[in-house]
Design a protein around this motif. Structure first.
Motif, PDB file in Angstrom:
ATOM      1  N   ASN A  93      51.127  26.579  50.553  1.00 53.18           N
ATOM      2  CA  ASN A  93      51.333  27.629  49.561  1.00 53.18           C
ATOM      3  C   ASN A  93      50.537  27.373  48.283  1.00 53.18           C
ATOM      4  OD1 ASN A  93      52.839  25.679  48.261  1.00 53.18           O
ATOM      5  ND2 ASN A  93      54.742  26.832  48.224  1.00 53.18           N
ATOM      6  N   GLY A  94      49.496  26.579  48.377  1.00 54.64           N
ATOM      7  CA  GLY A  94      48.641  26.311  47.220  1.00 54.64           C
ATOM      8  C   GLY A  94      47.994  27.564  46.668  1.00 54.64           C
ATOM      9  N   ALA A  95      47.553  28.460  47.527  1.00 54.56           N
ATOM     10  CA  ALA A  95      46.950  29.709  47.055  1.00 54.56           C
ATOM     11  C   ALA A  95      47.984  30.574  46.350  1.00 54.56           C
ATOM     12  CB  ALA A  95      46.328  30.474  48.217  1.00 54.56           C
ATOM     13  N   THR A  96      49.222  30.514  46.817  1.00 52.88           N
ATOM     14  CA  THR A  96      50.298  31.262  46.167  1.00 52.88           C
ATOM     15  C   THR A  96      50.558  30.687  44.779  1.00 52.88           C
ATOM     16  OG1 THR A  96      51.287  31.672  48.336  1.00 52.88           O
ATOM     17  CG2 THR A  96      52.671  32.079  46.418  1.00 52.88           C
ATOM     18  N   ARG A  97      50.609  29.365  44.671  1.00 53.69           N
ATOM     19  CA  ARG A  97      50.810  28.727  43.360  1.00 53.69           C
ATOM     20  C   ARG A  97      49.662  29.067  42.411  1.00 53.69           C
ATOM     21  NH1 ARG A  97      52.241  24.422  46.592  1.00 53.69           N
ATOM     22  NH2 ARG A  97      50.355  23.279  46.062  1.00 53.69           N
ATOM     23  N   ALA A  98      48.431  29.029  42.918  1.00 47.66           N
ATOM     24  CA  ALA A  98      47.278  29.360  42.076  1.00 47.66           C
ATOM     25  C   ALA A  98      47.315  30.834  41.670  1.00 47.66           C
ATOM     26  CB  ALA A  98      45.981  29.042  42.816  1.00 47.66           C
ATOM     27  N   ALA A  99      47.670  31.710  42.610  1.00 48.19           N
ATOM     28  CA  ALA A  99      47.769  33.138  42.283  1.00 48.19           C
ATOM     29  C   ALA A  99      48.811  33.364  41.192  1.00 48.19           C
ATOM     30  CB  ALA A  99      48.116  33.949  43.536  1.00 48.19           C
ATOM     31  N   TYR A 100      49.931  32.678  41.299  1.00 51.05           N
ATOM     32  CA  TYR A 100      50.971  32.775  40.282  1.00 51.05           C
ATOM     33  C   TYR A 100      50.449  32.302  38.927  1.00 51.05           C
ATOM     34  CZ  TYR A 100      55.160  31.773  37.603  1.00 51.05           C
ATOM     35  OH  TYR A 100      56.099  31.714  36.602  1.00 51.05           O
ATOM     36  N   ALA A 101      49.732  31.186  38.932  1.00 48.41           N
ATOM     37  CA  ALA A 101      49.201  30.643  37.676  1.00 48.41           C
ATOM     38  C   ALA A 101      48.215  31.619  37.037  1.00 48.41           C
ATOM     39  CB  ALA A 101      48.536  29.290  37.931  1.00 48.41           C
ATOM     40  N   PHE A 102      47.300  32.188  37.846  1.00 54.50           N
ATOM     41  CA  PHE A 102      46.347  33.163  37.307  1.00 54.50           C
ATOM     42  C   PHE A 102      47.062  34.415  36.800  1.00 54.50           C
ATOM     43  CE2 PHE A 102      42.958  30.846  39.658  1.00 54.50           C
ATOM     44  CZ  PHE A 102      42.037  30.743  38.624  1.00 54.50           C
ATOM     45  N   ALA A 103      48.015  34.917  37.569  1.00 53.29           N
ATOM     46  CA  ALA A 103      48.760  36.112  37.151  1.00 53.29           C
ATOM     47  C   ALA A 103      49.516  35.842  35.851  1.00 53.29           C
ATOM     48  CB  ALA A 103      49.715  36.556  38.248  1.00 53.29           C
ATOM     49  N   SER A 104      50.076  34.650  35.715  1.00 54.73           N
ATOM     50  CA  SER A 104      50.806  34.286  34.501  1.00 54.73           C
ATOM     51  C   SER A 104      49.896  34.258  33.279  1.00 54.73           C
ATOM     52  CB  SER A 104      51.471  32.919  34.669  1.00 54.73           C
ATOM     53  OG  SER A 104      52.454  32.983  35.681  1.00 54.73           O
ATOM     54  N   LEU A 105      48.585  34.075  33.512  1.00 58.12           N
ATOM     55  CA  LEU A 105      47.607  34.084  32.426  1.00 58.12           C
ATOM     56  C   LEU A 105      47.018  35.471  32.179  1.00 58.12           C
ATOM     57  CD1 LEU A 105      45.744  30.755  33.263  1.00 58.12           C
ATOM     58  CD2 LEU A 105      47.289  31.186  31.331  1.00 58.12           C
ATOM     59  N   GLY A 106      47.493  36.467  32.940  1.00 60.91           N
ATOM     60  CA  GLY A 106      47.041  37.840  32.719  1.00 60.91           C
ATOM     61  C   GLY A 106      45.949  38.332  33.637  1.00 60.91           C
ATOM     62  N   TYR A 107      45.571  37.543  34.645  1.00 60.63           N
ATOM     63  CA  TYR A 107      44.549  37.982  35.593  1.00 60.63           C
ATOM     64  C   TYR A 107      45.174  38.850  36.677  1.00 60.63           C
ATOM     65  CZ  TYR A 107      41.467  34.323  33.731  1.00 60.63           C
ATOM     66  OH  TYR A 107      40.690  33.540  32.930  1.00 60.63           O
ATOM     67  N   GLN A 108      44.407  39.826  37.169  1.00 59.29           N
ATOM     68  CA  GLN A 108      44.800  40.522  38.393  1.00 59.29           C
ATOM     69  C   GLN A 108      44.420  39.598  39.534  1.00 59.29           C
ATOM     70  OE1 GLN A 108      42.609  44.294  37.697  1.00 59.29           O
ATOM     71  NE2 GLN A 108      44.591  45.213  38.176  1.00 59.29           N
ATOM     72  N   VAL A 109      45.298  39.476  40.529  1.00 62.18           N
ATOM     73  CA  VAL A 109      45.070  38.458  41.548  1.00 62.18           C
ATOM     74  C   VAL A 109      45.621  38.892  42.898  1.00 62.18           C
ATOM     75  CG1 VAL A 109      47.174  37.198  40.938  1.00 62.18           C
ATOM     76  CG2 VAL A 109      45.317  35.970  42.035  1.00 62.18           C
ATOM     77  N   LYS A 110      44.930  38.445  43.954  1.00 65.66           N
ATOM     78  CA  LYS A 110      45.397  38.583  45.330  1.00 65.66           C
ATOM     79  C   LYS A 110      45.249  37.236  46.008  1.00 65.66           C
ATOM     80  CE  LYS A 110      44.425  43.438  46.282  1.00 65.66           C
ATOM     81  NZ  LYS A 110      44.084  44.337  47.390  1.00 65.66           N
ATOM     82  N   GLU A 111      46.044  37.030  47.040  1.00 67.07           N
ATOM     83  CA  GLU A 111      45.962  35.819  47.847  1.00 67.07           C
ATOM     84  C   GLU A 111      45.287  36.163  49.169  1.00 67.07           C
ATOM     85  OE1 GLU A 111      48.986  32.613  49.983  1.00 67.07           O
ATOM     86  OE2 GLU A 111      49.797  34.175  48.690  1.00 67.07           O
ATOM     87  N   MET A 112      44.323  35.339  49.592  1.00 63.91           N
ATOM     88  CA  MET A 112      43.668  35.558  50.878  1.00 63.91           C
ATOM     89  C   MET A 112      44.537  34.963  51.980  1.00 63.91           C
ATOM     90  SD  MET A 112      39.850  34.584  52.222  1.00 63.91           S
ATOM     91  CE  MET A 112      40.186  32.864  52.655  1.00 63.91           C
ATOM     92  N   LEU A 113      45.089  35.837  52.817  1.00 68.23           N
ATOM     93  CA  LEU A 113      45.951  35.397  53.919  1.00 68.23           C
ATOM     94  C   LEU A 113      45.164  34.550  54.914  1.00 68.23           C
ATOM     95  CD1 LEU A 113      47.883  38.690  54.710  1.00 68.23           C
ATOM     96  CD2 LEU A 113      48.674  36.725  53.396  1.00 68.23           C
ATOM     97  N   GLY A 114      45.775  33.482  55.379  1.00 70.86           N
ATOM     98  CA  GLY A 114      45.139  32.619  56.375  1.00 70.86           C
ATOM     99  C   GLY A 114      44.337  31.494  55.782  1.00 70.86           C
TER     100      GLY A 114
END
Length: 152
Positions: A93-114
């Motif tokens: 779930n590293g990509a999920t954690r990174a997506a959360y961190a970017f979103a928390s900083l105000g970035y629009q973000v998606k996670e690449m499945l797989g």
């Protein structure tokens, strides 16, 4: 009479289901779609590998930017960037954690499945210290015939 395990909880109303699945598309990107955009140059997003330096050196997606999750801080990417994160694969779930961190900083973000696993399993280019290589597609994850597309 056998009771369905699938239907023991009834499916959602179609409008509720449509809203749910649309919502998922706002958070997730498919490996094949990311690949198509990278190959065509359509872009519009920064592809971020959120794994460690050792994992990055072992292999990464050509053109990706390396920002380990713990290094996601304000200003690490230009303001207003749309970010697509990836890590090892579905078991991470590293990509999920990174997506959360970017979103928390105000970035629009998606996670690449797989993640990186499915990128490489689909036979897409991988880069490491020796250069760019491409493996054969895994028949359990992608069509193997030349020019064939998933179609899903």
């Amino acid at each position: 009479m056998t009771v369905s395990k699938v239907l023991r909880i009834p499916p959602a109303d179609p409008a509720v289901a449509a809203a749910h699945f649309h919502r998922r598309f706002t958070f997730e990107a498919d490996v094949a779609d990311v690949h198509a955009d990278v190959e065509s140059g359509a872009g519009g997003f920064v592809l971020v590998d959120s794994r460690s330096a050792e994992a990055w050196a072992q292999g990464h997606i050509p053109g990706a930017v390396h920002v380990p999750t713990d290094d996601v801080v304000a200003g690490v990417l230009p303001a207003g960037s749309v970010v697509v994160t990836y890590c090892w694969g579905p078991g991470c779930n590293g990509a999920t954690r990174a997506a959360y961190a970017f979103a928390s900083l105000g970035y629009q973000v998606k996670e690449m499945l797989g993640g990186f696993e499915y990128w490489s399993r689909e036979g897409f280019a991988v880069e490491d210290v020796d250069g760019v290589r491409r493996g054969a597609p895994d028949p359990l994850t992608a069509p193997v015939a030349a020019g064939a597309v998933c179609g899903c």
